[in-house]
Design a protein around this motif. Structure first.
Motif, PDB file in Angstrom:
ATOM      1  N   THR A   1       8.296   5.796  -0.407  1.00 28.54           N
ATOM      2  CA  THR A   1       7.147   5.168  -0.917  1.00 28.54           C
ATOM      3  C   THR A   1       7.404   3.775  -1.375  1.00 28.54           C
ATOM      4  N   GLY A   2       6.161   2.985  -1.476  1.00 27.70           N
ATOM      5  CA  GLY A   2       6.734   1.699  -1.741  1.00 27.70           C
ATOM      6  C   GLY A   2       5.352   0.969  -2.226  1.00 27.70           C
ATOM      7  N   PHE A   3       5.423  -0.022  -2.896  1.00 27.92           N
ATOM      8  CA  PHE A   3       4.381  -1.015  -3.178  1.00 27.92           C
ATOM      9  C   PHE A   3       4.749  -2.253  -2.566  1.00 27.92           C
ATOM     10  N   ALA A   4       3.483  -2.900  -2.642  1.00 34.29           N
ATOM     11  CA  ALA A   4       3.505  -4.401  -2.313  1.00 34.29           C
ATOM     12  C   ALA A   4       2.462  -5.102  -3.024  1.00 34.29           C
ATOM     13  N   PHE A   5       2.666  -6.422  -3.084  1.00 29.79           N
ATOM     14  CA  PHE A   5       1.598  -7.457  -3.813  1.00 29.79           C
ATOM     15  C   PHE A   5       1.801  -8.834  -3.317  1.00 29.79           C
ATOM     16  N   GLY A   6       0.841  -9.578  -3.481  1.00 32.46           N
ATOM     17  CA  GLY A   6       0.711 -10.710  -3.314  1.00 32.46           C
ATOM     18  C   GLY A   6      -0.012 -11.645  -4.195  1.00 32.46           C
ATOM     19  N   PHE A   7       0.129 -12.885  -4.053  1.00 39.10           N
ATOM     20  CA  PHE A   7      -0.905 -13.750  -4.731  1.00 39.10           C
ATOM     21  C   PHE A   7      -0.560 -14.986  -4.461  1.00 39.10           C
ATOM     22  N   GLY A   8      -1.647 -15.830  -4.489  1.00 35.44           N
ATOM     23  CA  GLY A   8      -1.862 -17.332  -4.116  1.00 35.44           C
ATOM     24  C   GLY A   8      -1.292 -18.144  -5.260  1.00 35.44           C
ATOM     25  N   LEU A   9      -0.272 -19.127  -4.831  1.00 35.62           N
ATOM     26  CA  LEU A   9       0.294 -20.243  -5.803  1.00 35.62           C
ATOM     27  C   LEU A   9      -0.528 -21.183  -6.269  1.00 35.62           C
ATOM     28  N   GLU A  10      -1.547 -21.705  -5.052  1.00 33.35           N
ATOM     29  CA  GLU A  10      -2.488 -22.755  -5.790  1.00 33.35           C
ATOM     30  C   GLU A  10      -3.258 -22.239  -6.957  1.00 33.35           C
TER      31      GLU A  10
END
Lengths: 763, 339
Positions: free
Chosen positions: B302-311
């Protein structure tokens, strides 16, 4: 989706406060992104009927109305709006009404004519955010009644419904969700259903885009204004009431999420065909616009013509008007992708298309039709056929899902009991058979075990999951190496006084040409936002020149910028990492930049090229250092020369630096001597250094430049010559050198320079 | 001779004590110990003395010489210290320092560096992928339906050959899983592109940071712990992190992350800063198909993922009012990130 809480209360008991409801919805995954309070409408605002309207004698834009405010005495009002007719009922603020902090209505004269109050728009009563013209009230609103009794205080929540939850695009669905989240029962009584009858020849489905169509005939309706309860509800969520039949279809769309359409049966030629549009076929939409249909558009047609764009909009010619007596009420299921395609390509997004695109519940098609029939009979009268015409089948695929409580707990990292999980599923309307759960038709998003696990944690709440933090060893990747080297590079450039820029990855062919570069090896974007962003940058120069221009415009005299970033090219490596340095003004110069590059990158090699340019190679680097042409600088009003270096640095970024091996420190002192060589100006320093290093003078350790001297006046030195002073360093590993042997070595070097370079020495 | 020596000493000590500055002292020194100074002359007269007188007078001469030398040195230090004091008093120490040029990191780099450092402490390695992507890597493999609006020409930049500019750095997850088998822990900062009209809060090209962790037994609790740690390290220990259920095609369950912290201005408001979730098994299935093995068997890993905008993060953290300032490269703006 805007939800009036007054309306939502019909279907479910709401938490004490709007805050609590918003919190519950947000925690359940439906974010409340907006909230409008409809406060209490002030006293002294009453329902008034317009008795007459005439032109204002002194103002073209104003009219003078006589209105009935229920007092028995006509009242004169000057009004600027144009959207009313004599006989309409409108809100009237009487003298003394307070509509805002500094907005008290008074009797007075407007351009010389007495005005005894103000007729109001929806905006002035805070019923809508913006509204043109007067708010026209329903015909059955009692004259003289306080308007605040027609519109009790309400809160409208704006929900951000995620694309996987089409069931939340109707009040009944939202009520079901609120019930599940707050653990209460929703009150969702089914409408009265009637028997179904195969449509036979009346409705034909010729395209797979519509697998299921139902039609209900209601005869003898009396089309007119909606009763106020209906009109007010639509007004509360921002819809403008039209007539009772159309308003019912809109109301049921909002209530159930199932879009409906009512045709004027008399204007349909021989039944309904659902088919592809014909080449060149046109449809005049309900809003009056002409739609040029394409052959892949799905339309509802009669024997002769298209009468609706399926799931998007009805046609004006067959719409329900005050002259309509018999109607055909359509409730159908259209393929989401077909509706989406038509809607998007034609730029036509409607409440209907928005729902069909997101997949309506096929099992809701018939109940919505029944509900609409019920309300039409109630508000417009008429007689409904005893049977509803049905073609095709509900495209229903009720999922049954195998579910393991253990796998659920394992994925969530949460100890949660089987019974609690099962209770959550029951709250959501799922039913259990053995190990399988059956999903109701209104939840097309639930098809797999993981979808159910998500439901468990959505209702149980992620706050219950204990946070776990584990560290792990991670071997460095190539990307780590590149990152670390790039960071080292940035720090060194920073120490050299350069500021890091980040310019756009897009560039225009013009900008490239202006920078003296060719767009030939640039990759084009097929659908750029504009011509100025048509290409992906093949180099950093154009962007940095733009940054330079901006800084110069703002009065900077000294600009020092660098950028590290991707460049894109048709030839060679498609995506490469480039480094560029740009400087002008104080401390800018070819040799400053050359020295800076060596300090930053290490022992790169420089090879002169035509113009004032140096090819930079070595250490995995390939690029050019130069002074930009004066003409280019002038385009940007640069006052001083611009020095610029750009190079591809992927090789440098990916190089693993060898560990330092320490050299033993010299035990004996070095001896240095300066030597001034007078040479023709054309003789390059590189040739001098090479000649001296190659002279095989004993103990010569290094040659370095100390000074360059030329005399433009020609007094001390002929103008075509210059004097290069070099520092010669002599050293022996094993002993201290004597002055005499150094003198002899210098003599050797002088002789060699004379012979090889034609150097002259001053006595 | 003896009397002469004593008188010489007295005179010399007086002259030394009377010297008002280093120049007078030097004159006095020359008059006493110079080539024709009194002391030098006295030394020369030694040879005219008798054998008997010599030891006694010699001893006296030595004493006189020593006394004069130490008086010279003592007076010299006093006068030299006084001279330095005068010299220093003439300098205005409140004059400004000589300007030294210091460059600056781009604010987004500044933030990216901090973010990378934090994730590295948790054992994440960096990963990269191309900006020009295939539709498969950007959408199909991430379980995005074929007619999803994001694929539209109105939202996504395409190249003439059908490839596209990645709309998110999530494509790097796919690149990483194609190449490597679990356990896999990566972060990937990089550019992403969307066809948004540029305004104060939108750029058509912006910066994201992606993360992925796949292994046996990765839970939602790991996702929570990791991202809570990240935001607390970034914004301070008082930071509150809220996971709000959301929808993304490539994770399930999915969350948006709201953060509240004093560092983010007031700390009263929840600010939406990131998206995350447990990797959807459909993504693993796509990867296994492509790899031709079962390295990412959804029953085993299983796994997790994430993301975000630096600006967005940088705008909030540094108080940048307009996103376009990040691409204008005005030195007056950039120079504020010199520390």
């Amino acid at each position: 989706m805007k939800i009036s809480l007054e309306w939502l209360k019909d279907y479910v008991a709401l938490p004490q406060s709007a805050d609590a409801l918003a919190e519950a919805l947000t925690k359940g995954g439906t974010e409340v992104v907006g909230r409008e309070g409809r406060g209490e409408i002030p006293d002294k605002v009453v329902v008034a009927q317009i008795l007459s309207s005439g032109q204002h004698p002194n103002a073209d834009r104003l009219s003078v109305c006589q209105v009935d405010d229920g007092s028995g005495q006509p009242r004169q009002i000057v009004c600027g709006a144009k959207n009313y007719q004599v006989g309409d009922k409108v809100p009237l603020a009487l003298p003394g009404a307070v509509l805002g902090p500094d907005f008290k209505i008074k009797s007075g004269k407007l351009r010389g004519v007495v005005s005894d109050g103000m007729m109001c728009s929806a905006k002035e009563l805070t019923l809508a955010e913006d509204a043109e013209g007067l708010l026209i009230l329903s015909a059955d609103a009692p004259v003289g009644k306080l308007v605040k009794e027609l519109f009790p205080p309400d809160t409208v929540l704006e929900l951000e419904v995620t694309p996987n939850r089409p069931d939340l695009l109707g009040y009944r669905g939202v009520a079901r969700e609120v019930a599940a989240l707050t653990e209460v029962e929703a009150n969702l009584s089914p409408p009265p259903m009637v028997a179904e009858k195969a449509a036979g020849e009346v409705v034909k489905l010729e395209d797979a885009g519509c697998p299921f169509y139902t039609a209900r005939i209601i005869r003898g309706v009396k089309v007119g204004a909606s009763p106020s309860w209906l009109a007010d509800r639509l007004t509360a969520v921002g819809l403008r009431p039209i007539n009772n039949v159309v308003d019912v279809t809109n109301y049921v769309l909002l209530e159930t999420g199932q879009p409906l359409h009512a045709f004027d049966l008399a204007k349909l030629e021989q039944g309904i065909v659902v088919r592809r549009a014909r080449e060149g076929e046109m449809l005049r939409a309900l809003d009056g616009s002409e739609i040029k249909l394409r052959v892949h558009d799905l339309v509802i047609a009669d024997a002769g013509k298209a009468v609706a764009l399926a799931g998007v909009t009805g046609g004006a010619e067959t719409g329900v008007t005050t002259g309509t007596s018999d109607i055909l009420l359509e409730s159908a299921w259209f393929e989401p992708s077909r509706v989406r395609k038509s809607s998007r390509e034609l730029g036509l997004s409607t409440d209907s298309s928005y729902r069909f695109e997101r997949r309506v519940d096929p099992s809701g098609v018939l109940p919505a039709s029944a509900r609409a029939a019920e309300l039409i009979l109630q508000t417009a009268g008429g007689v409904a056929d005893t049977e509803v015409l049905v073609v095709g089948r509900e495209a229903r695929n009720l999922a049954t899902i195998n579910f393991s409580h253990d796998r659920c707990r394992a994925l969530l990292g949460l100890e949660i009991g089987n019974a609690e999980i099962d209770a959550i599923f029951s709250r959501l309307g799922l039913t259990k058979t053995g190990d399988q759960w059956s999903v109701p038709g209104f939840r097309p998003d639930l098809t797999r075990e993981v979808d159910l696990i998500e439901e468990v944690i959505r209702l149980a709440g992620i706050e219950r999951v204990p946070s776990r933090l584990r560290g792990f060893p991670a071997a460095a990747s190539v990307a780590d190496l590149r990152h670390d080297n790039a960071e080292k590079l940035r720090e060194r450039l920073r120490a050299q006084g350069f500021s890091e820029a980040r310019t756009s990855h897009f560039v225009s062919p013009d900008a490239l040409r202006r920078a003296g570069e060719t767009p030939d090896d640039a990759l084009a974007v097929r659908n750029p936002l504009g011509a100025d962003q048509a290409l992906l940058r093949p180099a950093l120069l154009a962007g940095l020149l733009e940054a330079l221009a901006r800084n110069l415009r703002h009065g900077a005299e000294r600009v020092r910028l660098f950028e590290v970033g991707p460049v894109f090219r048709t030839a060679g490596k498609e995506e490469a990492t480039a480094l560029a340095l740009l400087c002008t003004g104080a401390e800018a110069g070819l040799f400053e930049l050359k020295g800076g590059l060596q300090a930053v990158l290490g022992t790169v090699k420089f090879r002169p090229e035509a113009g004032l340019a140096l090819r930079v190679t070595g250490m995995g680097i390939e690029g050019l250092l130069r002074r930009l042409p004066r003409a280019l600088g002038e385009k940007f009003a640069a006052k001083s020369p611009i020095y610029y270096a750009e190079m591809d640095i992927d090789g440098w970024l990916e190089a693993v630096s060898a560990p330092v091996r320490v050299r033993a420190l010299p035990k004996f002192p070095a001896v240095t001597r300066d030597l001034s060589l007078i040479l023709p100006k054309a003789t390059r320093y590189a040739a001098v250094e090479k000649a001296l290093s190659g002279a095989q003078a004993p103990h010569l350790f290094s040659v370095g430049l100390k000074d360059v001297f030329a005399d433009p006046s020609g007094l001390t030195l002929p103008v075509e010559q210059r004097s290069l002073t070099v520092t010669l360093t002599f050293r022996d590993e094993a002993r201290t050198l004597t002055s005499e042997e150094v003198d002899r070595a210098v003599e050797t070097l002088r002789d060699h320079a004379k012979a090889v370079l034609g150097a002259v020495f001053r006595a | 001779m003896r009397e002469e020596l004593v008188a010489l000493r007295e005179q010399a000590l007086r002259d030394i004590a009377g010297a008002a500055d280093l120049t007078s002292l030097e004159l006095a020194r020359v008059a006493i110990t110079g080539r024709s100074g009194g002391l030098t002359r006295a030394g020369e007269q030694m040879r005219h003395l008798s054998k008997e007188e010599r030891p006694e007078i010699g001893k006296l001469l030595h004493e006189v010489r020593t006394a004069i030398a130490s008086a010279l040195e003592a007076r010299g230090s006093v006068l030299s210290a006084a001279a330095e004091e005068v010299e220093l008093s003439q300098i205005d120490p409140t004059l400004p320092g000589v300007a030294r040029t210091v460059g600056s990191l781009h604010p987004l780099q500044h933030l990216q560096r901090r973010a990378v450092e934090i994730f590295r402490r948790m054992g994440f390695a960096l990963s990269e992928g191309p900006d020009i992507e295939t539709e498969w890597h950007c959408f199909d493999a991430l379980n995005t339906p074929p007619d999803h609006p994001a694929r539209n020409e109105q939202d996504t930049f395409y190249l003439p050959d059908g490839r596209l500019l990645r709309t998110h750095t999530s494509s790097v997850q796919i690149r990483a899983m194609e190449k490597e088998a679990p356990p896999l822990r990566i972060i990937a900062p990089g550019a992403a592109y969307r066809r948004d009209e540029v305004d104060a809060t939108h750029l058509a090209q912006f910066t994201q940071m992606e993360g992925l962790y796949v292994d046996q037994g990765v839970t939602l609790g790991d996702l929570k712990g990791t991202l809570e740690f990240f935001f607390r390290e970034l914004f301070g220990p008082d930071t509150k992190v809220r996971f709000r259920p959301h929808f993304f095609p490539f994770t399930e369950p999915s969350y948006e992350i709201d953060v509240r912290a004093v560092a983010l201005g007031g700390g009263e408001r929840w600010l939406e800063l990131a998206g995350c979730g447990m990797v959807d098994p459909a993504v693993f299935a796509q990867i296994n198909d492509r790899r031709g093995d079962q390295a990412f068997d959804p029953d085993k890993v299983t796994g997790f993922a994430f993301g975000f905008g630096l600006e967005r993060l940088a705008m909030i953290l540094y108080g940048v009012p307009d996103i376009r300032m990040f691409v204008e490269n005005d030195q007056r703006f950039l120079g504020q990130f010199a520390s």
